[in-house]
Design a protein around this motif. Structure first.
Motif, PDB file in Angstrom:
ATOM      1  N   ASP A 100       0.890  -1.160   0.000  1.00 51.09           N
ATOM      2  CA  ASP A 100       0.000   0.000   0.000  1.00 51.09           C
ATOM      3  C   ASP A 100       0.927   1.208   0.000  1.00 51.09           C
ATOM      4  O   ASP A 100       1.366   1.685   1.047  1.00 51.09           O
ATOM      5  N   VAL A 101       1.234   1.678  -1.198  1.00 53.58           N
ATOM      6  CA  VAL A 101       2.309   2.655  -1.340  1.00 53.58           C
ATOM      7  C   VAL A 101       1.969   3.984  -0.651  1.00 53.58           C
ATOM      8  O   VAL A 101       2.850   4.670  -0.135  1.00 53.58           O
ATOM      9  N   ILE A 102       0.699   4.317  -0.615  1.00 58.27           N
ATOM     10  CA  ILE A 102       0.295   5.596   0.004  1.00 58.27           C
ATOM     11  C   ILE A 102       0.546   5.537   1.514  1.00 58.27           C
ATOM     12  O   ILE A 102       1.103   6.459   2.108  1.00 58.27           O
ATOM     13  N   LYS A 103       0.175   4.394   2.099  1.00 56.15           N
ATOM     14  CA  LYS A 103       0.397   4.217   3.533  1.00 56.15           C
ATOM     15  C   LYS A 103       1.899   4.147   3.828  1.00 56.15           C
ATOM     16  O   LYS A 103       2.401   4.718   4.794  1.00 56.15           O
ATOM     17  N   GLU A 104       2.602   3.438   2.967  1.00 52.86           N
ATOM     18  CA  GLU A 104       4.040   3.218   3.172  1.00 52.86           C
ATOM     19  C   GLU A 104       4.823   4.529   3.126  1.00 52.86           C
ATOM     20  O   GLU A 104       5.760   4.743   3.883  1.00 52.86           O
ATOM     21  N   LEU A 105       4.441   5.389   2.200  1.00 54.15           N
ATOM     22  CA  LEU A 105       5.171   6.659   2.067  1.00 54.15           C
ATOM     23  C   LEU A 105       4.878   7.588   3.246  1.00 54.15           C
ATOM     24  O   LEU A 105       5.733   8.352   3.677  1.00 54.15           O
ATOM     25  N   GLY A 106       3.652   7.530   3.733  1.00 54.70           N
ATOM     26  CA  GLY A 106       3.286   8.401   4.849  1.00 54.70           C
ATOM     27  C   GLY A 106       2.808   9.762   4.361  1.00 54.70           C
ATOM     28  O   GLY A 106       3.114  10.198   3.257  1.00 54.70           O
ATOM     29  N   GLU A 107       2.064  10.419   5.239  1.00 62.40           N
ATOM     30  CA  GLU A 107       1.395  11.661   4.864  1.00 62.40           C
ATOM     31  C   GLU A 107       2.377  12.766   4.467  1.00 62.40           C
ATOM     32  O   GLU A 107       2.214  13.442   3.457  1.00 62.40           O
ATOM     33  N   LYS A 108       3.448  12.877   5.253  1.00 65.91           N
ATOM     34  CA  LYS A 108       4.392  13.976   5.018  1.00 65.91           C
ATOM     35  C   LYS A 108       5.093  13.809   3.670  1.00 65.91           C
ATOM     36  O   LYS A 108       5.215  14.743   2.876  1.00 65.91           O
ATOM     37  N   LYS A 109       5.549  12.591   3.434  1.00 68.43           N
ATOM     38  CA  LYS A 109       6.283  12.340   2.194  1.00 68.43           C
ATOM     39  C   LYS A 109       5.350  12.450   0.986  1.00 68.43           C
ATOM     40  O   LYS A 109       5.737  12.959  -0.073  1.00 68.43           O
ATOM     41  N   LEU A 110       4.129  11.962   1.149  1.00 73.58           N
ATOM     42  CA  LEU A 110       3.150  12.054   0.065  1.00 73.58           C
ATOM     43  C   LEU A 110       2.930  13.512  -0.315  1.00 73.58           C
ATOM     44  O   LEU A 110       2.914  13.880  -1.502  1.00 73.58           O
ATOM     45  N   GLU A 111       2.785  14.340   0.703  1.00 73.39           N
ATOM     46  CA  GLU A 111       2.566  15.766   0.450  1.00 73.39           C
ATOM     47  C   GLU A 111       3.752  16.356  -0.311  1.00 73.39           C
ATOM     48  O   GLU A 111       3.599  17.108  -1.283  1.00 73.39           O
ATOM     49  N   GLN A 112       4.969  15.976   0.114  1.00 75.27           N
ATOM     50  CA  GLN A 112       6.167  16.500  -0.534  1.00 75.27           C
ATOM     51  C   GLN A 112       6.244  16.038  -1.991  1.00 75.27           C
ATOM     52  O   GLN A 112       6.557  16.813  -2.898  1.00 75.27           O
ATOM     53  N   ILE A 113       5.919  14.768  -2.230  1.00 75.55           N
ATOM     54  CA  ILE A 113       5.995  14.232  -3.595  1.00 75.55           C
ATOM     55  C   ILE A 113       4.996  14.943  -4.501  1.00 75.55           C
ATOM     56  O   ILE A 113       5.310  15.320  -5.629  1.00 75.55           O
ATOM     57  N   LEU A 114       3.776  15.154  -4.009  1.00 74.92           N
ATOM     58  CA  LEU A 114       2.761  15.807  -4.832  1.00 74.92           C
ATOM     59  C   LEU A 114       3.183  17.231  -5.185  1.00 74.92           C
ATOM     60  O   LEU A 114       2.998  17.696  -6.313  1.00 74.92           O
ATOM     61  N   LYS A 115       3.775  17.894  -4.211  1.00 74.72           N
ATOM     62  CA  LYS A 115       4.250  19.252  -4.461  1.00 74.72           C
ATOM     63  C   LYS A 115       5.377  19.234  -5.500  1.00 74.72           C
ATOM     64  O   LYS A 115       5.407  20.025  -6.455  1.00 74.72           O
ATOM     65  N   ASN A 116       6.309  18.276  -5.342  1.00 74.78           N
ATOM     66  CA  ASN A 116       7.418  18.164  -6.285  1.00 74.78           C
ATOM     67  C   ASN A 116       6.946  17.804  -7.683  1.00 74.78           C
ATOM     68  O   ASN A 116       7.482  18.286  -8.678  1.00 74.78           O
ATOM     69  N   LEU A 117       5.934  16.931  -7.748  1.00 74.02           N
ATOM     70  CA  LEU A 117       5.423  16.523  -9.063  1.00 74.02           C
ATOM     71  C   LEU A 117       4.903  17.725  -9.835  1.00 74.02           C
ATOM     72  O   LEU A 117       5.105  17.851 -11.041  1.00 74.02           O
ATOM     73  N   GLN A 118       4.211  18.587  -9.106  1.00 73.42           N
ATOM     74  CA  GLN A 118       3.672  19.770  -9.775  1.00 73.42           C
ATOM     75  C   GLN A 118       4.807  20.647 -10.302  1.00 73.42           C
ATOM     76  O   GLN A 118       4.765  21.146 -11.418  1.00 73.42           O
TER      77      GLN A 118
END
Lengths: 416, 486
Positions: free
Chosen positions: A122-140
């Motif tokens: 479950d990649v979303i759970k594995e990455l965690g909220e903080k990292k997910l937020e950072q990745i989404l920001k970086n993707l943009q």
């Protein structure tokens, strides 16, 4: 049911084993042999259980979210394998998601262990909220590089024109994880649930030629059964994006100034709703037909009305058909008119059965010729099941309706 | 000869060992197992054939040691135009019963049989490549050899080629920020050597080119002793060798006049007269103000570090250094600037790529990057300098070297996945080094690189006086936000 046979395909010796699993799911195992390279690659391809709502934009929205989810997967796996010197990627193609890891065959146990764990994570759970937020920001931010590139930027802009505002996943920068991003994460979980609830699975092992063993990994059967048990029904999502999502302002038809250019580039998108059951593979065949033999009809029409025709090519992006060409600025209106006439004529005068068969044969041959490596062959074989000739014909009719056409012009100054 | 040229050299070592000991040699190295057959024809054309029955297609490639570095300084672009002219220079009687058949028709007929074709000219080499089924090999040999028998072009066709070349330049650079940066970097890093020139030429030179210039270039550079024909795939080497000898053996520029033949024999090798670029003694810095593009990103940068040529063993260490510091997903730069978790005070990059280019003459490690919207290169530079400083002062670890060599080996072995890749590898090695006998020592050097050697090289290569910076920055914010598509 279990059967096993060996085929000689010319390029490689192929051993094929197919095993049916309970219910409609099945596991297919392919083994392809590298003629020269001592390296190996392990691939697992699954067909997501996508739900269709009937809304055209949602299918594209789903594809877009799938792309973002794949970015999460690739960032996750990169951290697991890069120090080991292995190459891993997850990619979407032909309506499937394929995971692959490449390395030396002597590391088989270590690599397959990583692959099986990756398939179930479950990649979303594995990455965690903080990292997910950072990745989404970086993707943009990383998309901004594409936005500045002449060719890719045009495709990205046209894609936005076609998808409409609901499709954008862009997230306002420097915002905390608000309700908006939580909803975005929920969309991603929705995609994840659809991918993990796959209906069928293809395992491909590309191995050095001296390794002839070709058995399905016994863990695969369990994996398929397990996926059915653990996946919860996808949550019903509110499709309206929240107000924190920023939208790029694009008119129905847009112009992007490129002062250094002397030509006017025309990027024309036509809606071909993939939510009506047309697979991506089928759309890819249509694009290929337009780009190879049939584009001559469009070129002929442009030549007839304008006098000169530049190269025309077509592609599928986010489930939409895009046609690209260029002209001199003073010929723009004539050229657009000729393209519209040409596209409508394609559907108004359906091809004869012989023409259609010839076009398909041409497509098949060009696809076969594009197979450079055993890895290419693996992707062709994985995708082979997705084509539907009848649907392809219907797509032509859809294109001819010229439904929701969007035009992006890129050139030296705004057209009058 | 691009990013994984070292890898080409590595396999070249195995190839070289084969060629030294005879015309047929089995290669067993790093788990690779194949046989190369080698022959030099009377006219000094080299032929290499690799039989691989498991491949379905044949790759047939003709490589010529002719590129943009062989152009005279005021006639840039002639190597590309020569290529375009030779593509169409089919001596009809040799390839078609109908003498009036156009070259387009000949190619169309071959394409209908499934033959794929492409040709390209670079800085150091030109290649004509075909991908075909084995049964079409005689047709392709006849087609390819026919263009090297005699050469003629009409003034109308020549002018058409010039216009095509000018259009190609426009397409290559219009709105292509990466292409502009790359050109500016090579122009800045090389002042004397022709690597500084664009491979497609300067428009002002192209406008002034004459037919005689093309004829002179083709006579001088397209010689059989500068060429090699490479065949890889499900073929019988003995039969292929015979067909190639029959078609190319006595026919290469057979219609040259005695004067022209004499002129060709007496012409000195152009490359023996080329001077390598002198050692760089100061930091070079160029700023480009860009009107188009850069609407959504900050500054872009390209940085070059001069390194040795492919012929020097130091180039192997340079590859490892680049792999550890910039290249690859586990490189120090990638971890520091592309990671998804930003460290406080560290500037993130939107994109980063690098290459270690070790051609015939002294090469370059090139690093390209894109900064986020609104960020200037001057804000990023302290981070960049710090990374280089750490490598120079503290060196690298055994683990990093081991990973780098593993990644480079992966790249090497990936060159064996198709007949075209293997043929391209053989062509690159032949054109760049012209001989193979020094490879074994090179290979030993490559595999025995120590952390100290990498650190020593970093002190030399990352020296500020050995750096060339090209930074692209928006001309002004007002001029970059035009258009409704922004």
């Amino acid at each position: 049911m279990r059967f096993h046979k060996s085929l000689k395909l010319g390029l490689v010796c192929l051993a094929l084993t197919s095993t049916a699993i309970a219910g409609s799911s099945k596991v297919t195992c392919l083994k392809l042999l590298e003629p020269l390279s001592p390296q190996a690659e392990w691939m697992v391809s699954v067909k997501p259980n996508l739900h269709h709502s009937g809304d055209d934009s949602l299918a594209s929205e789903s594809n877009r979210m799938l792309w973002v989810w794949l970015q999460l997967q690739n960032r996750y796996i990169k951290e697991k394998v890069s120090e080991k010197g292995l190459i891993a990627q997850a990619r979407a193609h032909s309506g499937r998601v394929t995971y692959s890891i490449r390395g030396h065959f002597s590391d088989e146990k270590e690599i397959t262990d990583i692959l099986w764990a990756w398939l179930q994570v479950d990649v979303i759970k594995e990455l965690g909220e903080k990292k997910l937020e950072q990745i989404l920001k970086n993707l943009q931010e990383e998309e901004d590089v594409i936005w500045d590139s002449a060719e890719l930027g045009a495709v990205a802009r046209l894609s936005r024109l076609l998808m409409g505002p609901q499709s954008s996943y862009e997230v306002a920068k420097d915002q905390p994880l608000t309700e908006g991003r939580a909803l975005l994460a929920q969309h991603l979980r929705d995609v994840q649930a659809q991918v993990l609830a796959f209906n069928d699975l293809i395992e491909v092992i590309i191995a050095p030629k001296h390794l002839q063993k070709a058995d399905c990994d016994p863990r695969l059967g369990e994996l398929v059964k397990e996926s059915k048990k653990t996946i919860e029904p996808a949550p019903a999502l509110q499709r309206q994006m929240p107000p924190v999502i920023k939208l790029r302002k694009l008119e129905k038809n847009a112009f992007w100034e490129m002062s250094t250019s002397t030509q006017m580039m025309i990027h024309l998108g036509v809606a071909v709703p993939s939510s009506k059951g047309v697979s991506e593979e089928t759309l890819a065949v249509v694009a290929s037909l337009l780009s190879s033999g049939l584009n001559s009809k469009l070129e002929e029409q442009v030549r007839k009305e304008v006098g000169v025709s530049y190269r025309i090519y077509a592609q599928i992006v986010d489930g939409f058909l895009m046609i690209h060409t260029s002209t001199r600025p003073e010929w723009l209106s004539k050229c657009l008119s000729a393209l519209e006439t040409g596209i409508k004529a394609l559907g108004a005068q359906p091809m004869s059965a012989a023409d259609w068969n010839n076009a398909l044969a041409l497509h098949d041959r060009s696809k076969l010729l594009s197979v450079e490596t055993v890895e290419d062959l693996a992707y062709v074989k994985i995708a082979a099941s997705g084509f539907d000739a009848l649907k392809a014909k219907q797509v032509f009719a859809e294109i001819a309706k010229y439904s929701r056409p969007r035009i992006l012009l890129v050139g030296p100054k705004p057209p009058k | 000869m691009k990013n994984s040229f070292r890898c080409f050299i590595l396999i070249g070592a195995a190839v070289g060992m084969a060629l030294l000991t005879g015309c047929r040699k089995e290669i067993k190295y790093l788990g690779v197992d194949f046989t190369i057959q080698h022959k030099v024809l009377k006219n000094k054309l080299t032929v290499l054939v690799v039989e691989v029955p498991e491949f379905r297609f044949v790759s047939y490639q003709t490589w010529i040691r002719a590129g943009s570095i062989d152009e005279n300084w005021d006639k840039t672009g002639i190597s590309q135009i020569a290529l375009n002219l030779l593509e169409r220079n089919l001596n009809q009687a040799d390839v078609a019963s109908d003498k009036e058949k156009s070259w387009e028709k000949v190619f169309t007929e071959l394409a209908e049989k499934g033959v794929q074709y492409q040709a390209q000219a670079g800085r150091e080499a030109t290649s004509f490549s075909y991908r075909l089924r084995p049964e079409n090999l005689p047709d392709v040999i006849a087609l390819d050899s026919s263009r090297f028998r005699s050469f003629s072009v009409s003034p109308i066709d020549f002018n058409g080629m010039k216009l095509l070349q000018l259009e190609d330049i426009r397409l290559r650079f219009d709105g292509n920020l990466d292409a502009k940066m790359q050109l500016a970097l090579w122009q800045s890093a090389y002042r004397v050597h022709p690597y500084s020139r664009p491979m497609v030429g300067y428009p002002q030179d192209i406008v002034g080119l004459k037919i005689e210039d093309a004829e002179e270039f083709i006579r001088r550079a397209y010689r059989p002793d500068y060429a090699t024909v490479i065949v890889v795939g499900p073929v019988k080497a003995s039969s292929v060798m015979t067909q190639i000898e029959n078609q190319y053996g006595d026919n290469w520029w057979k219609n040259l006049s005695k004067d022209q033949q004499q002129e060709r024999k007496s012409t000195k090798d152009h490359r023996s007269q080329l001077q390598d670029e002198p050692e760089q003694t100061e930091e070079l810095y160029l700023t480009l103000k860009e009107e188009a593009g850069l609407a959504k990103t900050g500054d872009r940068f390209a940085i070059g570090f001069r390194i040795a040529s492919a012929k020097e063993s130091e180039a192997f260490t340079a590859d490892v250094l680049n792999q550890i510091v910039f290249e690859g997903e586990a490189s120090r730069a990638s971890k520091r600037w592309l990671s998804d978790v930003s460290s406080p005070g560290t500037q993130r990059l939107l994109a980063l790529s690098s290459e270690s280019l070790t051609p015939m003459y002294s090469g370059l490690i090139t690093v390209y990057g894109v900064l986020p919207n609104g960020v200037k290169f001057s804000e990023f530079r302290p981070d960049f300098d710090l990374l280089l400083d750490e490598v120079q002062k503290k060196g690298v670890t055994e683990n990093e070297i081991s990973r780098a060599i593993r990644e480079l080996t992966h790249q090497l072995l990936d060159n064996l996945r198709s007949p075209a890749q293997l043929a391209r590898l053989l062509g690159t090695v032949f054109v760049t080094l012209g001989e193979f006998d020094s490879f074994q020592k090179d290979l030993e050097k490559y595999l025995s690189i120590t952390p100290k050697e990498v650190q020593d090289l970093s002190q030399k290569v990352f020296n500020p006086n050995n750096r060339t910076y090209v930074v692209m920055t928006p001309k002004s914010s007002a001029t970059t936000a035009k258009g409704s598509g922004q």
